[in-house]
Design an enzyme around this catalytic site. Structure first.
Site, PDB file in Angstrom:
ATOM      1  N   GLU A  76      25.791   6.476 -10.041  1.00 35.19           N
ATOM      2  CA  GLU A  76      26.803   7.656  -9.313  1.00 35.19           C
ATOM      3  C   GLU A  76      26.448   7.972  -8.140  1.00 35.19           C
ATOM      4  O   GLU A  76      27.404   8.071  -7.204  1.00 35.19           O
ATOM      5  CB  GLU A  76      26.595   8.824 -10.201  1.00 35.19           C
ATOM      6  CG  GLU A  76      27.813   9.335 -11.034  1.00 35.19           C
ATOM      7  CD  GLU A  76      27.459  10.126 -11.862  1.00 35.19           C
ATOM      8  OE1 GLU A  76      27.656  11.806 -11.309  1.00 35.19           O
ATOM      9  OE2 GLU A  76      27.191  10.328 -12.976  1.00 35.19           O
TER      10      GLU A  76
ATOM     11  N   ASN B 264       6.983   8.454   8.286  1.00 33.04           N
ATOM     12  CA  ASN B 264       5.801   9.280   8.102  1.00 33.04           C
ATOM     13  C   ASN B 264       5.819  10.480   9.099  1.00 33.04           C
ATOM     14  O   ASN B 264       5.478  11.365   8.965  1.00 33.04           O
ATOM     15  CB  ASN B 264       4.555   8.487   8.471  1.00 33.04           C
ATOM     16  CG  ASN B 264       4.134   7.675   7.255  1.00 33.04           C
ATOM     17  OD1 ASN B 264       4.668   7.932   6.164  1.00 33.04           O
ATOM     18  ND2 ASN B 264       3.504   6.498   7.500  1.00 33.04           N
TER      19      ASN B 264
ATOM     20  N   ASN C 197       2.449  12.007   0.690  1.00 30.18           N
ATOM     21  CA  ASN C 197       3.002  11.433  -0.420  1.00 30.18           C
ATOM     22  C   ASN C 197       3.571  12.393  -1.572  1.00 30.18           C
ATOM     23  O   ASN C 197       4.476  12.268  -2.189  1.00 30.18           O
ATOM     24  CB  ASN C 197       1.828  10.222  -1.145  1.00 30.18           C
ATOM     25  CG  ASN C 197       1.688   9.374  -0.190  1.00 30.18           C
ATOM     26  OD1 ASN C 197       2.576   8.897   0.670  1.00 30.18           O
ATOM     27  ND2 ASN C 197       0.601   8.649  -0.096  1.00 30.18           N
TER      28      ASN C 197
ATOM     29  N   THR D 167       1.289   2.068  12.772  1.00 29.35           N
ATOM     30  CA  THR D 167       0.032   1.696  12.214  1.00 29.35           C
ATOM     31  C   THR D 167      -0.151  -0.025  12.321  1.00 29.35           C
ATOM     32  O   THR D 167      -1.061  -0.213  11.876  1.00 29.35           O
ATOM     33  CB  THR D 167       0.443   1.923  10.577  1.00 29.35           C
ATOM     34  OG1 THR D 167       1.653   1.066  10.326  1.00 29.35           O
ATOM     35  CG2 THR D 167       0.591   3.190   9.996  1.00 29.35           C
TER      36      THR D 167
ATOM     37  N   GLN E 170       0.754  -1.442  -0.016  1.00 29.15           N
ATOM     38  CA  GLN E 170      -0.126  -0.068  -0.017  1.00 29.15           C
ATOM     39  C   GLN E 170       0.850   1.279   0.023  1.00 29.15           C
ATOM     40  O   GLN E 170       0.661   2.088  -0.873  1.00 29.15           O
ATOM     41  CB  GLN E 170      -0.861   0.081   1.273  1.00 29.15           C
ATOM     42  CG  GLN E 170      -1.610   1.247   0.992  1.00 29.15           C
ATOM     43  CD  GLN E 170      -2.901   1.164   2.127  1.00 29.15           C
ATOM     44  OE1 GLN E 170      -3.278   0.127   2.758  1.00 29.15           O
ATOM     45  NE2 GLN E 170      -3.951   1.992   2.066  1.00 29.15           N
TER      46      GLN E 170
ATOM     47  N   GLY F  56       3.043  -6.050   6.042  1.00 30.62           N
ATOM     48  CA  GLY F  56       3.233  -7.182   5.532  1.00 30.62           C
ATOM     49  C   GLY F  56       3.874  -7.420   4.026  1.00 30.62           C
ATOM     50  O   GLY F  56       4.667  -8.148   3.625  1.00 30.62           O
ATOM     51  N   THR F  57       3.107  -6.728   3.177  1.00 31.56           N
ATOM     52  CA  THR F  57       3.293  -6.948   1.744  1.00 31.56           C
ATOM     53  C   THR F  57       4.670  -6.117   1.376  1.00 31.56           C
ATOM     54  O   THR F  57       5.696  -6.799   0.902  1.00 31.56           O
ATOM     55  CB  THR F  57       2.430  -6.265   0.724  1.00 31.56           C
ATOM     56  OG1 THR F  57       1.039  -7.012   1.487  1.00 31.56           O
ATOM     57  CG2 THR F  57       2.547  -6.637  -0.619  1.00 31.56           C
TER      58      THR F  57
ATOM     59  N   SER G 160       7.017  -0.057   2.164  1.00 34.24           N
ATOM     60  CA  SER G 160       7.411   0.303   3.720  1.00 34.24           C
ATOM     61  C   SER G 160       7.782  -1.044   4.213  1.00 34.24           C
ATOM     62  O   SER G 160       7.488  -2.030   3.708  1.00 34.24           O
ATOM     63  CB  SER G 160       6.273   0.719   4.105  1.00 34.24           C
ATOM     64  OG  SER G 160       5.144  -0.207   4.270  1.00 34.24           O
TER      65      SER G 160
END
Length: 449
Positions: free
Chosen positions: A254, A206, A228, A179, A11, A144-145, A140
């Site tokens: 570089e 964040n 964002n 979170t 996400q 989990g993902t 992030s």
């Protein structure tokens, strides 16, 4: 061409990705449907933006990126959003069930089923490139993902594209704002593979970005969109030299060469001084002023105080109305400042890039339209604060083996926890040693060799 493929995982990665592509399209005059009206071509026929976009036969510009998520909801927002026509459906890869904040689900059980699909998508993009330089990976490490699938993907990219550089833009858990309860576990487990499989990782968090929104942009209650868009500005400044022609252009490799003194010491601090539209209305900041504020702790995009550490190297990316003479003067002033300390084994420590394209702002966004801006990525020993904070939280939970059964139930072994934790302990130690004065320890060095 020196193309770059962006990979947005989970996400956070996807939502930062949305903000980035929105900004890139504005910067290059590309419409949400991918068309580029010929009269809008900025810089008159400059095709450097093809590093990030590929052009189809019908004159449509498609971002060289993939969006990956285990759950469908976030990617469905892209599929129905303003920029839905910009992406090819095959670039948006989602699964049926999400990782439920569990690294093991993202890395082992569910991630394993989708990772080949992801790699096929990346392979298709890579085949369209004539000279792929590397990958930008956005994720992030708290969820989990982003943590699980993100690190699985990095491991697989190392196998398939061994020599290509991988830059990570990684959102780390904040000190106060959390979170998920299991953030410390996911972060430690995935940093373990970030250490091995990224060449440069830019740390964002964040809370630090919230503070910038509140303090510098006077937004009382920042939303993720505000955050964002601010992160997108930083990423845009870093990649501007790949997408526009400029006086001092900087390649992806570089960054690596100039910022990473030892392979493991590759976690970067980023900072971007920004000002709100109200303030900019009254003042235009000089090169010296923006350079100074780039070193202010308040401009840092990760919660750590650079005054507590020493800089090993830093990369200053200017854009807009900036000439090398001003930059040199500003850098010379920084070097005389006592508060900004460099390690004694790296006397020069500065890499500068200049790009003539002034920063673009998103209409109805929060940022002011300015003539010139700077973004800095620096390698500082202070970043160890971020790791020690996460490690401490990890230890508190792991001492009681709290929540561990969720991970073991998804096919992980307990040994992986302690292995990852030891790796991070070693990393903290590495940072400590890098910052130690060399002059005093010369006698001991010979004994150690």
């Amino acid at each position: 061409m020196r193309e770059v493929i962006s990979i947005h995982v989970g996400q956070a990665g996807i939502q930062v990705g949305n903000a980035c592509w929105e900004l890139f399209c504005l910067e290059h005059g590309i419409q949400p449907d991918g068309q580029m009206p010929s009269n809008k071509t900025i810089g008159g026929g400059d095709d450097a933006f093809n590093t990030f976009f590929s052009e189809t036969g019908t004159g449509k510009h498609v971002p060289r990126c993939v969006f990956l998520d285990l759950g469908p909801t976030v990617i469905d927002e892209v599929r129905t959003g303003t920029y839905r026509q910009l992406f090819h459906p095959e670039q948006l890869i989602s699964g049926k069930e999400d990782a439920a904040n569990n690294f093991a689900r993202g890395h082992y059980t569910i991630g394993k089923e989708i990772v080949d699909l992801c790699l096929d998508g990346i392979r298709k993009l890579a085949d369209q490139c004539t000279g792929l330089q590397g990958f930008l990976v956005f994720n992030s490490v708290g969820g989990g993902t982003g943590s699980g699938l993100g690190s699985l993907l990095l491991e697989r990219l190392s196998v398939d594209y061994g020599k290509k550089s991988k830059l990570g833009f990684t959102i780390y858990p904040s000190p106060q704002v959390s979170t998920a309860v299991v953030e410390p576990y996911n972060s430690v487990l995935s940093t373990h593979s970030l250490l091995e499989h990224t060449d440069v990782a830019v740390m964002l968090d964040n809370e630090a970005v919230y503070d910038i929104c509140r303090r510098n942009l006077d937004i009382e209650r920042p939303t993720y969109t505000n955050l964002n868009r601010l992160i997108a500005q930083v990423i845009s400044s870093l990649t501007a030299s790949l997408r526009f022609d400029g006086a001092l252009n900087v390649d992806v490799t570089e960054f690596q060469t100039n910022l990473v003194p030892y392979p493991r010491i590759h976690f970067m601090l980023s900072s971007a001084p920004v000002i709100s539209a109200e303030k900019a209305y009254h003042e235009q900041l000089s090169v010296a002023e923006i350079t100074n504020s780039a070193f202010e702790p308040a401009s840092m995009m990760a919660k750590c105080d650079p005054r507590h550490g020493k800089y090993m190297a830093c990369c200053l990316m200017y854009r807009g109305d900036v000439v090398p003479k001003d930059v040199n003067a500003a850098v010379a002033t920084i070097k005389t400042k006592r508060t900004i300390q460099f390690v004694d084994w790296c006397p020069t420590g500065f890499k500068c890039g200049i790009n003539y394209q002034p920063p673009t702002v998103v209409p109805s966004g929060d940022l002011a339209k300015v003539m010139r801006a700077v973004c800095m990525i620096s390698n500082s020993t202070a970043i160890a604060e971020v790791f020690s904070r996460i490690d401490h939280k990890f230890d508190l939970m792991y001492a009681k083996r709290a929540f561990v059964h969720w991970y073991v139930g998804e096919g992980m072994e307990e040994g992986e926890f302690s292995e990852a934790r030891e790796d991070l302990a070693a990393l903290e130690k590495d940072y400590e040693e890098v910052g130690i004065e060399t002059a005093e320890g010369e006698g001991e060095e010979e004994g150690m060799e």
